[in-house]
Scaffold this active site. Sequence first.
Site, PDB file in Angstrom:
ATOM      1  N   GLU A 107       0.836  -1.211   0.000  1.00  0.00           N
ATOM      2  CA  GLU A 107       0.000   0.000   0.000  1.00  0.00           C
ATOM      3  C   GLU A 107       0.870   1.262   0.000  1.00  0.00           C
ATOM      4  O   GLU A 107       0.567   2.242  -0.670  1.00  0.00           O
ATOM      5  CB  GLU A 107      -0.951  -0.018   1.206  1.00  0.00           C
ATOM      6  CG  GLU A 107      -2.025  -1.090   1.041  1.00  0.00           C
ATOM      7  CD  GLU A 107      -2.879  -1.260   2.291  1.00  0.00           C
ATOM      8  OE1 GLU A 107      -2.304  -1.540   3.358  1.00  0.00           O
ATOM      9  OE2 GLU A 107      -4.096  -1.102   2.201  1.00  0.00           O
ATOM     10  N   GLU A 127      -4.106  -9.400   3.884  1.00  0.00           N
ATOM     11  CA  GLU A 127      -4.857  -9.078   5.108  1.00  0.00           C
ATOM     12  C   GLU A 127      -5.998 -10.048   5.382  1.00  0.00           C
ATOM     13  O   GLU A 127      -6.342 -10.312   6.535  1.00  0.00           O
ATOM     14  CB  GLU A 127      -5.407  -7.650   5.030  1.00  0.00           C
ATOM     15  CG  GLU A 127      -4.362  -6.561   5.252  1.00  0.00           C
ATOM     16  CD  GLU A 127      -3.572  -6.198   4.007  1.00  0.00           C
ATOM     17  OE1 GLU A 127      -3.636  -6.947   3.003  1.00  0.00           O
ATOM     18  OE2 GLU A 127      -2.886  -5.170   4.031  1.00  0.00           O
TER      19      GLU A 127
HETATM   20  N1  CAA Z   1       4.124  -7.636  11.679  1.00  0.00           N
HETATM   21  C1  CAA Z   1       4.822  -8.054  12.754  1.00  0.00           C
HETATM   22  N2  CAA Z   1       5.701  -9.080  12.711  1.00  0.00           N
HETATM   23  C2  CAA Z   1       5.869  -9.695  11.536  1.00  0.00           C
HETATM   24  C3  CAA Z   1       5.179  -9.320  10.382  1.00  0.00           C
HETATM   25  C4  CAA Z   1       4.276  -8.233  10.476  1.00  0.00           C
HETATM   26  N3  CAA Z   1       3.595  -7.785   9.426  1.00  0.00           N
HETATM   27  N4  CAA Z   1       5.546 -10.126   9.367  1.00  0.00           N
HETATM   28  C5  CAA Z   1       6.448 -10.972   9.887  1.00  0.00           C
HETATM   29  N5  CAA Z   1       6.653 -10.709  11.186  1.00  0.00           N
HETATM   30  C6  CAA Z   1       7.592 -11.376  12.088  1.00  0.00           C
HETATM   31  C7  CAA Z   1       7.238 -12.837  12.300  1.00  0.00           C
HETATM   32  O1  CAA Z   1       6.335 -12.987  13.363  1.00  0.00           O
HETATM   33  C8  CAA Z   1       8.583 -13.431  12.608  1.00  0.00           C
HETATM   34  O2  CAA Z   1       8.872 -13.144  13.952  1.00  0.00           O
HETATM   35  P1  CAA Z   1       9.686 -14.203  14.837  1.00  0.00           P
HETATM   36  O3  CAA Z   1      10.994 -14.383  14.153  1.00  0.00           O
HETATM   37  O4  CAA Z   1       9.748 -13.551  16.163  1.00  0.00           O
HETATM   38  O5  CAA Z   1       8.861 -15.450  14.820  1.00  0.00           O
HETATM   39  C9  CAA Z   1       9.563 -12.602  11.771  1.00  0.00           C
HETATM   40  O6  CAA Z   1       8.855 -11.403  11.447  1.00  0.00           O
HETATM   41  C10 CAA Z   1       9.969 -13.274  10.473  1.00  0.00           C
HETATM   42  O7  CAA Z   1       8.798 -13.693   9.799  1.00  0.00           O
HETATM   43  P2  CAA Z   1       8.695 -15.131   9.104  1.00  0.00           P
HETATM   44  O8  CAA Z   1       9.245 -16.167  10.016  1.00  0.00           O
HETATM   45  O9  CAA Z   1       7.305 -15.258   8.632  1.00  0.00           O
HETATM   46  O10 CAA Z   1       9.711 -14.926   7.898  1.00  0.00           O
HETATM   47  P3  CAA Z   1       9.605 -15.464   6.422  1.00  0.00           P
HETATM   48  O11 CAA Z   1      10.826 -14.988   5.741  1.00  0.00           O
HETATM   49  O12 CAA Z   1       9.283 -16.920   6.431  1.00  0.00           O
HETATM   50  O13 CAA Z   1       8.340 -14.728   5.782  1.00  0.00           O
HETATM   51  C11 CAA Z   1       6.935 -12.886   5.193  1.00  0.00           C
HETATM   52  C12 CAA Z   1       8.360 -13.352   5.565  1.00  0.00           C
HETATM   53  C13 CAA Z   1       6.510 -13.494   3.860  1.00  0.00           C
HETATM   54  C14 CAA Z   1       6.973 -11.384   5.097  1.00  0.00           C
HETATM   55  C15 CAA Z   1       5.939 -13.341   6.289  1.00  0.00           C
HETATM   56  O14 CAA Z   1       6.457 -12.974   7.530  1.00  0.00           O
HETATM   57  C16 CAA Z   1       4.557 -12.756   6.191  1.00  0.00           C
HETATM   58  O15 CAA Z   1       3.758 -13.229   5.420  1.00  0.00           O
HETATM   59  N6  CAA Z   1       4.274 -11.744   7.019  1.00  0.00           N
HETATM   60  C17 CAA Z   1       2.950 -11.181   7.166  1.00  0.00           C
HETATM   61  C18 CAA Z   1       2.564 -10.314   6.033  1.00  0.00           C
HETATM   62  C19 CAA Z   1       1.212  -9.733   6.275  1.00  0.00           C
HETATM   63  O16 CAA Z   1       0.250 -10.382   6.615  1.00  0.00           O
HETATM   64  N7  CAA Z   1       1.126  -8.400   6.077  1.00  0.00           N
HETATM   65  C20 CAA Z   1      -0.086  -7.686   6.249  1.00  0.00           C
HETATM   66  C21 CAA Z   1      -0.059  -7.009   7.558  1.00  0.00           C
HETATM   67  S1  CAA Z   1      -1.590  -6.257   7.874  1.00  0.00           S
HETATM   68  C22 CAA Z   1      -1.502  -4.782   7.081  1.00  0.00           C
HETATM   69  O17 CAA Z   1      -0.535  -4.444   6.481  1.00  0.00           O
HETATM   70  C23 CAA Z   1      -2.763  -3.997   7.255  1.00  0.00           C
HETATM   71  C24 CAA Z   1      -2.782  -2.760   6.492  1.00  0.00           C
HETATM   72  O18 CAA Z   1      -3.445  -2.685   5.484  1.00  0.00           O
HETATM   73  C25 CAA Z   1      -2.133  -1.560   6.980  1.00  0.00           C
END
Ligand code: CAA
Length: 702
Positions: A107, A127
Site C-alpha cells: 500500500e 490481510e
Molecule cells: N508484523 C509483525 N511481525 C511480523 C510481520 C508483520 N507484518 N511479518 C512478519 N513478522 C515477524 C514474524 O512474526 C517473525 O517473527 P519471529 O521471528 O519472532 O517469529 C519474523 O517477522 C519473520 O517472519 P517469518 O518467520 O514469517 O519470515 P519469512 O521470511 O518466512 O516470511 C513474510 C516473511 C513473507 C513477510 C511473512 O512474515 C509474512 O507473510 N508476514 C505477514 C505479512 C502480512 O500479513 N502483512 C499484512 C499485515 S496487515 C496490514 O498491512 C494492514 C494494512 O493494510 C495496513
Amino acid sequence: MGSVNGSIDLRRDGDVAIITIDNPPVNALKHEVRAGLIEALRQIGDPAIHAVVIACAGRTFSAGADISEFGKPLKSPGLQEVIAALEAVPKPTVAALHGTALGGGLELALGCHYRVAAPGTRVGLPEIKLGILPGAGGTQRLPRLMGPEKALAAILSGDPIPTAQAHADGIIDEIVTGDLTAGAIAFARKVVSEHRPLTLVRNREDKLAAARANPQGYGDAAAKLTSRSGGRRAPAAVIESVRNAFTLPFDDGLAREQALFRELVVTDESRAQRHIFFAEREAARVPDMPQGVKPHPFERAVVIGAGTMGGGIAMSFANVGIPVIVVETAKDLLTKGLDRVADTYRTTIKRGRLTQDEMDKRMALISGSVELEAAGNVDVVIEAVFEEMGLKKEIFGKLDTIARPGTLLATNTSTLDINEIARATKRPQDVLGTHFFSPANVMRLLEIVRGKETSFAALATAIALGRKLAKVPAVVGVCDGFVGNRMLAKRGTEAERLLLEGALPQEVDGAVTEFGFPMGPFAMGDLAGLDVGWRIRKARGVKAEITDPLCEAGRFGQKTGKGYYIYQAGARTPTPDPEVEQIIVAASKRLGIERHKISREEIVERMVYPMINEGARILAEGIAYRPSDIDVIWIYGYGWPVWRGGPMFYADLVGLPHIRDRLALYAKRSGDKSLEPAPLLAKLAAEGKGFASVGAAAGAAA
Ligand code: CAA
C-alpha cells in the site's frame, strides 16, 4: 540527511533522495517507521532534489503493518497519513521493491508514482488471512491498477503475485536486474528527464471503466469467489470495499475502507487469525533448546515405503528440489508407488497448477531402490511403512548399521512409541517421529515427535527440514496418537455416542461443517476408509457398535461406494442412506438406548468440548508445549476453521467455566469418566483464567 530515526535512513545520490526503511527482520511498519517516514518526507523539500526513491534494507521490502500493534490504540501517524504525505510530494516518487511487498508495504508502494522491482519480488495484500481487509487504501488503489475483478480475486485470496504477473498487471512498472537501488535511481532520473507523467494511482480511472459499465459482472465474480467463505466477515467487507473503488469518489471509498478495517480488526475472527499467525511461528520453537544449536544439512533423503504416505513424502522433497530415493522391498511395489506419484503430478498438471517441465524436473529428483543400503549415503531417512512396531524396529535396527553417523532417522507414525523404535538402534539421539498428514504432499502440518533421547541437533534438523518442505512443524511428545489423533479419538467416541442417542451422520456432519470444518467426522471416516480401524479393533478385541456392523456389511467408505453414506459411482458426494439409519436404530435398540432429537448446539459442543478436555490433559502432561501448538496442529492437520483460532483459543472465547459445566453434565449423562473436566481445565476455570495464561512448558517428551 542520514539517520532520521532508529528505523529510517535518508541519503542523497546527486539529485535523488533515497529513503530506506530498516526495521529487521521484515521491515514491518511499526510506529517508529511511520513517524520516520513522515519526517524524511518533510526533509526532501530541497529544490536540488528532483526525485525520491523508497527502499527497504535487508532481505525484503516491507511485510506491512506491524501485526503486534493491532488491537492496541493506534499511535499517530497512521499509515494512511504517511501515504497521504507521500502522495503530496510534487516530485517523482519511486518504490524499489524486493523480496515481498505485502499488505501495508504494498500500500505504501501504491502511494508512489512508480514501482520498480527486483526479479523474484512478490507483491500482495494478505490481510484476509488475518481476518481484516487492507486498511491503507489497498482496496481503492489496487483496482485502479489491475481492474476491480482481478484486484478482488487477489485480495480475497491474499496470495502473493509473482513479479512477471505483477508487471503484466501494471502493479510494477519496471523489473530491475542488477543493483536494485541503483536501478531505481536510474529509473527515477529517466522519469525526470523524459518528463513522464506524475499520475497518482488514486487518480487513475481507465481500469475502472469495465466494472462501471457492468457492475453485475463484478457481483457475479464476487459471488463465485466467496461461495465457500462460510460465516466469515472479512470477505464481504473486501467485496464491498473493492466495489466502492468504482462506485464512490476515491476519498469516500478510502474512508469506508478505514471504517470497515476498524470494525474487522476487533472481531474474534481477526483475533483468531492473528493468534494463528504468531502461533504457527511459535510452534517451531522448543523452549529448552539451548541457543546456537544448528540443524544438520539435508541435501539428500531416503523415504522407506512407496505407499500413499511414502510417495507423498517423497513428493514433498522433490517439490522443493531435494533429491530423494524411495526404497521398497520389491521392484513391482516400487514401480507401482512411483507410478502413483507420477499420476498425482499429472492430475496437478490437468488442473493447471503444474507444468510438464516442472513435473519432469521433480520426477527426475525421485529415484527408487530395492536396497535399504541406499540409506547409507543420505542426510535424512524417513521410514513410512505399515504401522507395525515389529517391522519398524527391524528397519531401524538395520538402518543403525547402514546410515552414516548423524543421519536423521525419522519414523512416520501416527500412533507408535518413538522411544521403543529408537531403542532398536544404538543412536536413539538421532531418532524422532515425523507425523505427516495425508495427502503428505498437500497437508501443511508436520508433527515432530520428540523421543526421550532425541538430541537437540536432531530436533533442530527436523524443524528446519519441515520448514524447507513448506510444512508447519509442531514439536510434540510421545503418547498414543500424539496431539492430533489423541484428541480426534475423543471426538470419534462422542460422534458414535451421538448416533446411538438419536442423531444421524448427516446431522452430526452438518453441525460440524456449519461450525467451519470442511468435513464432518463421518464423511471423513468414509474418505479415509472404515476397514483400517475395524481390523485394528478386531485385533485388539474392541467393538464399535455402529462402524463394525457397517464394515461387516462391506461398507468400507468411499472406496466401496458406501459407508456411513452412499456414493454414486465415481462421485465423492455423500448421500444419506436409509440402510445406515436402520443399522444405527438397531444398534440403539440393542443397547436399550431411547433415541431422541439432539440440537445442533449440543452436537457442536459434544464434537468440540471433549477434544478441548483432552487438549488440557495433553498440556498438563507436557505432550504439547503450549496451547497455541495444539491450535496450530488442529488448523493445519485437521481442517479446524482458522477464523475460530484452534480448539484452545476457541475454548478461551467460549469461557472455560461453561465448558467445564457442560463436560460435567455430559460425563454424568453418559457415565463416561473421560468426559469429566480435566484437572487443568477445572483449575483454570476456577481461577477465572484461560488457556492463554498457560506458558510454554520445557521438555515435552514422554
Ligand atoms: N508484523 C509483525 N511481525 C511480523 C510481520 C508483520 N507484518 N511479518 C512478519 N513478522 C515477524 C514474524 O512474526 C517473525 O517473527 P519471529 O521471528 O519472532 O517469529 C519474523 O517477522 C519473520 O517472519 P517469518 O518467520 O514469517 O519470515 P519469512 O521470511 O518466512 O516470511 C513474510 C516473511 C513473507 C513477510 C511473512 O512474515 C509474512 O507473510 N508476514 C505477514 C505479512 C502480512 O500479513 N502483512 C499484512 C499485515 S496487515 C496490514 O498491512 C494492514 C494494512 O493494510 C495496513
